[in-house]
Design a protein around this motif. Sequence first.
Motif, PDB file in Angstrom:
ATOM      1  N   MET A   1       0.850  -1.171   0.000  1.00  0.00           N
ATOM      2  CA  MET A   1       0.000   0.000   0.000  1.00  0.00           C
ATOM      3  C   MET A   1       0.893   1.231   0.000  1.00  0.00           C
ATOM      4  N   SER A   2       0.355   2.279  -0.594  1.00  0.00           N
ATOM      5  CA  SER A   2       1.087   3.526  -0.649  1.00  0.00           C
ATOM      6  C   SER A   2       0.141   4.670  -0.324  1.00  0.00           C
ATOM      7  N   VAL A   3       0.514   5.485   0.626  1.00  0.00           N
ATOM      8  CA  VAL A   3      -0.232   6.684   0.961  1.00  0.00           C
ATOM      9  C   VAL A   3       0.691   7.850   0.650  1.00  0.00           C
ATOM     10  N   ILE A   4       0.215   8.758  -0.170  1.00  0.00           N
ATOM     11  CA  ILE A   4       1.077   9.785  -0.737  1.00  0.00           C
ATOM     12  C   ILE A   4       0.490  11.167  -0.502  1.00  0.00           C
ATOM     13  N   ALA A   5       1.343  12.120  -0.137  1.00  0.00           N
ATOM     14  CA  ALA A   5       0.902  13.517  -0.106  1.00  0.00           C
ATOM     15  C   ALA A   5       0.683  13.946  -1.546  1.00  0.00           C
ATOM     16  N   TYR A   6      -0.457  14.570  -1.804  1.00  0.00           N
ATOM     17  CA  TYR A   6      -0.823  14.985  -3.155  1.00  0.00           C
ATOM     18  C   TYR A   6      -1.112  16.477  -3.124  1.00  0.00           C
ATOM     19  N   LEU A   7      -0.430  17.225  -3.979  1.00  0.00           N
ATOM     20  CA  LEU A   7      -0.547  18.670  -3.997  1.00  0.00           C
ATOM     21  C   LEU A   7      -1.187  19.146  -5.298  1.00  0.00           C
ATOM     22  N   ASN A   8      -2.115  20.070  -5.197  1.00  0.00           N
ATOM     23  CA  ASN A   8      -2.722  20.702  -6.368  1.00  0.00           C
ATOM     24  C   ASN A   8      -2.254  22.150  -6.418  1.00  0.00           C
ATOM     25  N   PHE A   9      -2.048  22.640  -7.634  1.00  0.00           N
ATOM     26  CA  PHE A   9      -1.632  24.021  -7.826  1.00  0.00           C
ATOM     27  C   PHE A   9      -2.510  24.681  -8.877  1.00  0.00           C
ATOM     28  N   ASP A  10      -2.513  26.000  -8.858  1.00  0.00           N
ATOM     29  CA  ASP A  10      -3.419  26.783  -9.687  1.00  0.00           C
ATOM     30  C   ASP A  10      -2.797  27.118 -11.044  1.00  0.00           C
ATOM     31  N   GLY A  11      -2.463  26.081 -11.812  1.00  0.00           N
ATOM     32  CA  GLY A  11      -1.952  26.285 -13.161  1.00  0.00           C
ATOM     33  C   GLY A  11      -0.450  26.428 -13.283  1.00  0.00           C
ATOM     34  N   ASN A  12       0.275  26.297 -12.193  1.00  0.00           N
ATOM     35  CA  ASN A  12       1.733  26.469 -12.241  1.00  0.00           C
ATOM     36  C   ASN A  12       2.494  25.222 -11.809  1.00  0.00           C
ATOM     37  N   THR A  13       1.885  24.062 -11.924  1.00  0.00           N
ATOM     38  CA  THR A  13       2.532  22.825 -11.469  1.00  0.00           C
ATOM     39  C   THR A  13       3.845  22.561 -12.197  1.00  0.00           C
ATOM     40  N   GLU A  14       3.924  22.926 -13.479  1.00  0.00           N
ATOM     41  CA  GLU A  14       5.177  22.748 -14.232  1.00  0.00           C
ATOM     42  C   GLU A  14       6.327  23.463 -13.517  1.00  0.00           C
ATOM     43  N   GLN A  15       6.110  24.694 -13.066  1.00  0.00           N
ATOM     44  CA  GLN A  15       7.134  25.453 -12.341  1.00  0.00           C
ATOM     45  C   GLN A  15       7.426  24.815 -10.985  1.00  0.00           C
ATOM     46  N   VAL A  16       6.383  24.330 -10.329  1.00  0.00           N
ATOM     47  CA  VAL A  16       6.553  23.677  -9.022  1.00  0.00           C
ATOM     48  C   VAL A  16       7.416  22.429  -9.173  1.00  0.00           C
ATOM     49  N   ILE A  17       7.154  21.636 -10.211  1.00  0.00           N
ATOM     50  CA  ILE A  17       7.935  20.420 -10.461  1.00  0.00           C
ATOM     51  C   ILE A  17       9.410  20.779 -10.628  1.00  0.00           C
ATOM     52  N   GLU A  18       9.696  21.790 -11.431  1.00  0.00           N
ATOM     53  CA  GLU A  18      11.089  22.197 -11.648  1.00  0.00           C
ATOM     54  C   GLU A  18      11.750  22.603 -10.332  1.00  0.00           C
ATOM     55  N   PHE A  19      11.050  23.418  -9.552  1.00  0.00           N
ATOM     56  CA  PHE A  19      11.609  23.900  -8.287  1.00  0.00           C
ATOM     57  C   PHE A  19      11.808  22.758  -7.296  1.00  0.00           C
ATOM     58  N   TYR A  20      10.749  21.961  -7.062  1.00  0.00           N
ATOM     59  CA  TYR A  20      10.837  20.883  -6.079  1.00  0.00           C
ATOM     60  C   TYR A  20      11.845  19.814  -6.494  1.00  0.00           C
ATOM     61  N   SER A  21      11.893  19.483  -7.783  1.00  0.00           N
ATOM     62  CA  SER A  21      12.823  18.429  -8.200  1.00  0.00           C
ATOM     63  C   SER A  21      14.267  18.836  -7.938  1.00  0.00           C
ATOM     64  N   GLU A  22      14.575  20.117  -8.131  1.00  0.00           N
ATOM     65  CA  GLU A  22      15.925  20.596  -7.833  1.00  0.00           C
ATOM     66  C   GLU A  22      16.138  20.748  -6.326  1.00  0.00           C
ATOM     67  N   ALA A  23      15.171  21.359  -5.650  1.00  0.00           N
ATOM     68  CA  ALA A  23      15.315  21.606  -4.209  1.00  0.00           C
ATOM     69  C   ALA A  23      15.396  20.316  -3.408  1.00  0.00           C
ATOM     70  N   LEU A  24      14.697  19.288  -3.869  1.00  0.00           N
ATOM     71  CA  LEU A  24      14.664  18.015  -3.139  1.00  0.00           C
ATOM     72  C   LEU A  24      15.609  16.978  -3.733  1.00  0.00           C
ATOM     73  N   ASN A  25      16.402  17.379  -4.727  1.00  0.00           N
ATOM     74  CA  ASN A  25      17.332  16.471  -5.390  1.00  0.00           C
ATOM     75  C   ASN A  25      16.609  15.186  -5.805  1.00  0.00           C
ATOM     76  N   SER A  26      15.539  15.365  -6.546  1.00  0.00           N
ATOM     77  CA  SER A  26      14.677  14.248  -6.935  1.00  0.00           C
ATOM     78  C   SER A  26      15.417  13.207  -7.755  1.00  0.00           C
ATOM     79  N   SER A  27      15.213  11.945  -7.410  1.00  0.00           N
ATOM     80  CA  SER A  27      15.847  10.854  -8.137  1.00  0.00           C
ATOM     81  C   SER A  27      15.057  10.457  -9.379  1.00  0.00           C
TER      82      SER A  27
END
Length: 151
Positions: A1-27
């Motif tokens: 089973m997997s329980v995941i935090a899920y975030l919604n954004f107001d049309g800027n998710t592309e920018q959020v992905i770029e920021f979070y992937s770098e800030a969190l050193n996404s694998s």
Amino acid sequence: MSVIAYLNFDGNTEQVIEFYSEALNSSKVKKVKFKDFPQDPNHPMPENELNMIMESSLEFAGGQIMMSDFLPSMKKVTGEFVKGNNILISIVIDDKQALENYFSNLSVGGYIIMPLSEMPWSSCFGMLVDKFGVVWKFNSDAYKFLDRLAV
């Protein structure tokens, strides 16, 4: 089973992905835009929503968060976007009976946004708001969808 935090954004998710992937050193980063998914010709999406993120995931530190854009055309169903209502809990499991039980139990005293049903992206998908105002998303096979369509 997997329980995941899920975030919604107001049309800027592309920018959020770029920021979070770098800030969190996404694998690993996966994302699917609405235009990547076959559209219903009887109910076409507004042009301005086709480039928005339908589903995405970032893996980091042994965990994962998922994100998507809050569609303007869905505000009649979901309500207006307000910072604070953009976080929900997503349960992703293959056991449909367990998914149905969780859905039924959590819907008591709350309300159903989308009943559990088969969707083009999932064999069993639904959403509800529990009696405490927490939004829950249920998905039997989100990973298969992302793996198949993610860029």
